[in-house]
Design a protein around this motif. Sequence first.
Motif, PDB file in Angstrom:
ATOM      1  N   ILE A  87       5.023   4.107   3.944  1.00 20.10           N
ATOM      2  CA  ILE A  87       5.600   3.965   5.330  1.00 20.10           C
ATOM      3  C   ILE A  87       4.632   3.274   6.131  1.00 20.10           C
ATOM      4  CG2 ILE A  87       5.103   6.302   6.122  1.00 20.10           C
ATOM      5  CD1 ILE A  87       8.238   6.102   7.403  1.00 20.10           C
ATOM      6  N   SER A  88       3.213   3.670   5.885  1.00 19.58           N
ATOM      7  CA  SER A  88       2.160   3.314   6.683  1.00 19.58           C
ATOM      8  C   SER A  88       1.453   2.031   6.355  1.00 19.58           C
ATOM      9  CB  SER A  88       1.261   4.380   6.719  1.00 19.58           C
ATOM     10  OG  SER A  88      -0.085   3.977   7.335  1.00 19.58           O
ATOM     11  N   ALA A  89       1.555   1.027   7.247  1.00 21.54           N
ATOM     12  CA  ALA A  89       0.825  -0.384   6.729  1.00 21.54           C
ATOM     13  C   ALA A  89      -0.601  -0.046   6.891  1.00 21.54           C
ATOM     14  CB  ALA A  89       1.263  -1.518   7.685  1.00 21.54           C
ATOM     15  N   ALA A  90      -1.076   0.847   7.665  1.00 26.44           N
ATOM     16  CA  ALA A  90      -2.454   1.187   7.747  1.00 26.44           C
ATOM     17  C   ALA A  90      -3.126   1.749   6.418  1.00 26.44           C
ATOM     18  CB  ALA A  90      -2.945   2.101   8.956  1.00 26.44           C
ATOM     19  N   MET A  91      -2.494   2.454   5.885  1.00 27.17           N
ATOM     20  CA  MET A  91      -2.765   3.184   4.456  1.00 27.17           C
ATOM     21  C   MET A  91      -2.635   2.236   3.540  1.00 27.17           C
ATOM     22  SD  MET A  91      -3.690   6.582   5.239  1.00 27.17           S
ATOM     23  CE  MET A  91      -3.159   7.839   4.307  1.00 27.17           C
ATOM     24  N   LEU A  92      -1.529   1.243   3.355  1.00 23.42           N
ATOM     25  CA  LEU A  92      -1.695   0.441   2.433  1.00 23.42           C
ATOM     26  C   LEU A  92      -2.764  -0.598   2.411  1.00 23.42           C
ATOM     27  CD1 LEU A  92       2.315  -0.243   2.505  1.00 23.42           C
ATOM     28  CD2 LEU A  92       1.159   0.769   0.727  1.00 23.42           C
ATOM     29  N   ALA A  93      -3.204  -0.989   3.735  1.00 23.39           N
ATOM     30  CA  ALA A  93      -4.282  -1.970   3.896  1.00 23.39           C
ATOM     31  C   ALA A  93      -5.461  -1.163   3.176  1.00 23.39           C
ATOM     32  CB  ALA A  93      -4.742  -2.052   5.416  1.00 23.39           C
ATOM     33  N   GLU A  94      -5.596   0.109   3.329  1.00 20.71           N
ATOM     34  CA  GLU A  94      -6.938   0.819   2.532  1.00 20.71           C
ATOM     35  C   GLU A  94      -6.644   0.825   1.070  1.00 20.71           C
ATOM     36  OE1 GLU A  94      -9.495   1.860   3.983  1.00 20.71           O
ATOM     37  OE2 GLU A  94      -9.133   1.339   5.908  1.00 20.71           O
ATOM     38  N   ALA A  95      -5.423   1.052   0.654  1.00 22.13           N
ATOM     39  CA  ALA A  95      -5.079   0.823  -0.697  1.00 22.13           C
ATOM     40  C   ALA A  95      -5.520  -0.373  -1.247  1.00 22.13           C
ATOM     41  CB  ALA A  95      -3.519   1.225  -1.004  1.00 22.13           C
ATOM     42  N   LEU A  96      -5.172  -1.459  -0.543  1.00 22.73           N
ATOM     43  CA  LEU A  96      -5.361  -2.728  -1.193  1.00 22.73           C
ATOM     44  C   LEU A  96      -6.844  -2.921  -1.505  1.00 22.73           C
ATOM     45  CD1 LEU A  96      -3.166  -5.112   0.737  1.00 22.73           C
ATOM     46  CD2 LEU A  96      -3.283  -4.675  -1.658  1.00 22.73           C
ATOM     47  N   ARG A  97      -7.546  -2.143  -0.806  1.00 21.59           N
ATOM     48  CA  ARG A  97      -9.207  -2.616  -0.712  1.00 21.59           C
ATOM     49  C   ARG A  97      -9.768  -1.916  -2.321  1.00 21.59           C
ATOM     50  NH1 ARG A  97     -11.802  -3.073   4.248  1.00 21.59           N
ATOM     51  NH2 ARG A  97     -10.337  -2.673   6.148  1.00 21.59           N
ATOM     52  N   LYS A  98      -8.926  -1.070  -2.789  1.00 19.22           N
ATOM     53  CA  LYS A  98      -9.082  -0.541  -4.186  1.00 19.22           C
ATOM     54  C   LYS A  98      -8.996  -1.504  -5.446  1.00 19.22           C
ATOM     55  CE  LYS A  98      -9.008   4.394  -2.915  1.00 19.22           C
ATOM     56  NZ  LYS A  98      -8.919   4.223  -1.419  1.00 19.22           N
ATOM     57  N   ASP A  99      -8.313  -2.486  -5.122  1.00 22.82           N
ATOM     58  CA  ASP A  99      -7.858  -3.568  -6.400  1.00 22.82           C
ATOM     59  C   ASP A  99      -7.337  -2.997  -7.447  1.00 22.82           C
ATOM     60  OD1 ASP A  99      -9.145  -5.610  -4.859  1.00 22.82           O
ATOM     61  OD2 ASP A  99     -11.264  -5.183  -5.620  1.00 22.82           O
ATOM     62  N   ALA A 100      -6.549  -1.856  -7.059  1.00 27.39           N
ATOM     63  CA  ALA A 100      -5.627  -1.170  -8.185  1.00 27.39           C
ATOM     64  C   ALA A 100      -4.162  -1.649  -8.196  1.00 27.39           C
ATOM     65  CB  ALA A 100      -5.607   0.396  -7.706  1.00 27.39           C
ATOM     66  N   TYR A 101      -3.903  -2.456  -7.041  1.00 21.98           N
ATOM     67  CA  TYR A 101      -2.385  -2.642  -7.048  1.00 21.98           C
ATOM     68  C   TYR A 101      -2.094  -4.236  -7.211  1.00 21.98           C
ATOM     69  CZ  TYR A 101      -1.931   2.220  -5.478  1.00 21.98           C
ATOM     70  OH  TYR A 101      -1.951   3.446  -5.300  1.00 21.98           O
ATOM     71  N   ARG A 102      -0.927  -4.316  -7.929  1.00 19.13           N
ATOM     72  CA  ARG A 102      -0.426  -5.845  -8.032  1.00 19.13           C
ATOM     73  C   ARG A 102       0.023  -6.244  -6.497  1.00 19.13           C
ATOM     74  NH1 ARG A 102       4.527  -6.669 -12.045  1.00 19.13           N
ATOM     75  NH2 ARG A 102       5.483  -5.198 -10.585  1.00 19.13           N
ATOM     76  N   ASP A 103       0.848  -5.421  -5.889  1.00 19.26           N
ATOM     77  CA  ASP A 103       1.482  -5.575  -4.758  1.00 19.26           C
ATOM     78  C   ASP A 103       1.817  -4.341  -3.760  1.00 19.26           C
ATOM     79  OD1 ASP A 103       3.040  -7.060  -2.550  1.00 19.26           O
ATOM     80  OD2 ASP A 103       4.592  -7.280  -3.780  1.00 19.26           O
ATOM     81  N   VAL A 104       2.121  -4.374  -2.527  1.00 20.04           N
ATOM     82  CA  VAL A 104       2.024  -3.342  -1.873  1.00 20.04           C
ATOM     83  C   VAL A 104       3.529  -3.508  -0.909  1.00 20.04           C
ATOM     84  CG1 VAL A 104      -0.075  -2.511  -1.514  1.00 20.04           C
ATOM     85  CG2 VAL A 104       0.635  -4.093   0.059  1.00 20.04           C
ATOM     86  N   ILE A 105       4.301  -2.566  -0.597  1.00 19.00           N
ATOM     87  CA  ILE A 105       5.486  -2.556   0.075  1.00 19.00           C
ATOM     88  C   ILE A 105       5.622  -1.558   0.996  1.00 19.00           C
ATOM     89  CG2 ILE A 105       8.006  -2.584  -0.420  1.00 19.00           C
ATOM     90  CD1 ILE A 105       7.200  -2.856  -3.484  1.00 19.00           C
ATOM     91  N   GLU A 106       5.780  -1.893   2.285  1.00 10.93           N
ATOM     92  CA  GLU A 106       5.991  -1.158   3.531  1.00 10.93           C
ATOM     93  C   GLU A 106       7.532  -0.700   3.492  1.00 10.93           C
ATOM     94  OE1 GLU A 106       5.250  -0.852   8.220  1.00 10.93           O
ATOM     95  OE2 GLU A 106       4.625  -2.618   7.182  1.00 10.93           O
TER      96      GLU A 106
END
Length: 211
Positions: A87-106
């Motif tokens: 639900i949190s765009a800010a948390m997903l932005a941090e998740a993207l920094r880990k290079d673990a995800y293909r895509d993120v979905i708010e």
Amino acid sequence: MDKQKPGLSNAYALQTPADSKRLYRDWASTYDQDFAAGQGYLLPGLTAKVFAAAGGAGPVLDVGAGTGLCGQALRAIGIEPIDATDISAAMLAEALRKDAYRDVIEANLLEGIPVPRGSYRGVVSSGTFTHGHLGPEVLPALLRVAAPDAWFALSVNAKFYGKAGFSEAFGRLVRGQWIKNLTLPELPIYGPGATGAHKDDTALIARFQKV
């Protein structure tokens, strides 16, 4: 006076989606260091291991992914691709920094996940079902995005599991032949160095397959 840092007590007090967005916006940049590292947060890695031990495979949806700790753990043991939803765009932005995800979905789980039905062969969630603001009412949304025979590993705080109705919900899903092979290993949430009122909390990892 300095603003008090967000913490676990704030998370346990969440009541609405708006509360969640505000808290995790403020907590995102310090969550990994101040909370996860500081409390020896074991649950993301343990959830990933339970999923892998069941034979789980990608593509996987990491539900309530936060800063991406569970996705990072999955990728470290060779499971990918992984998408994250939170639900949190800010948390997903941090998740993207880990290079673990293909895509993120708010997304707000109470409103569903905007992906096609049956998109994933696996669904994991670590730390989302913890303090009462989300319960078993979101299980149909998770089942919708899973393909037949997809493996799930969903952590639920053990103190919350019964009173929130998870036991009854999983019972209905088993009887209705929506899910199969349900097991509920109980594991620690935090390491031995954790402090505070919740340091000894455990989680039940609901491991099952969609029929």
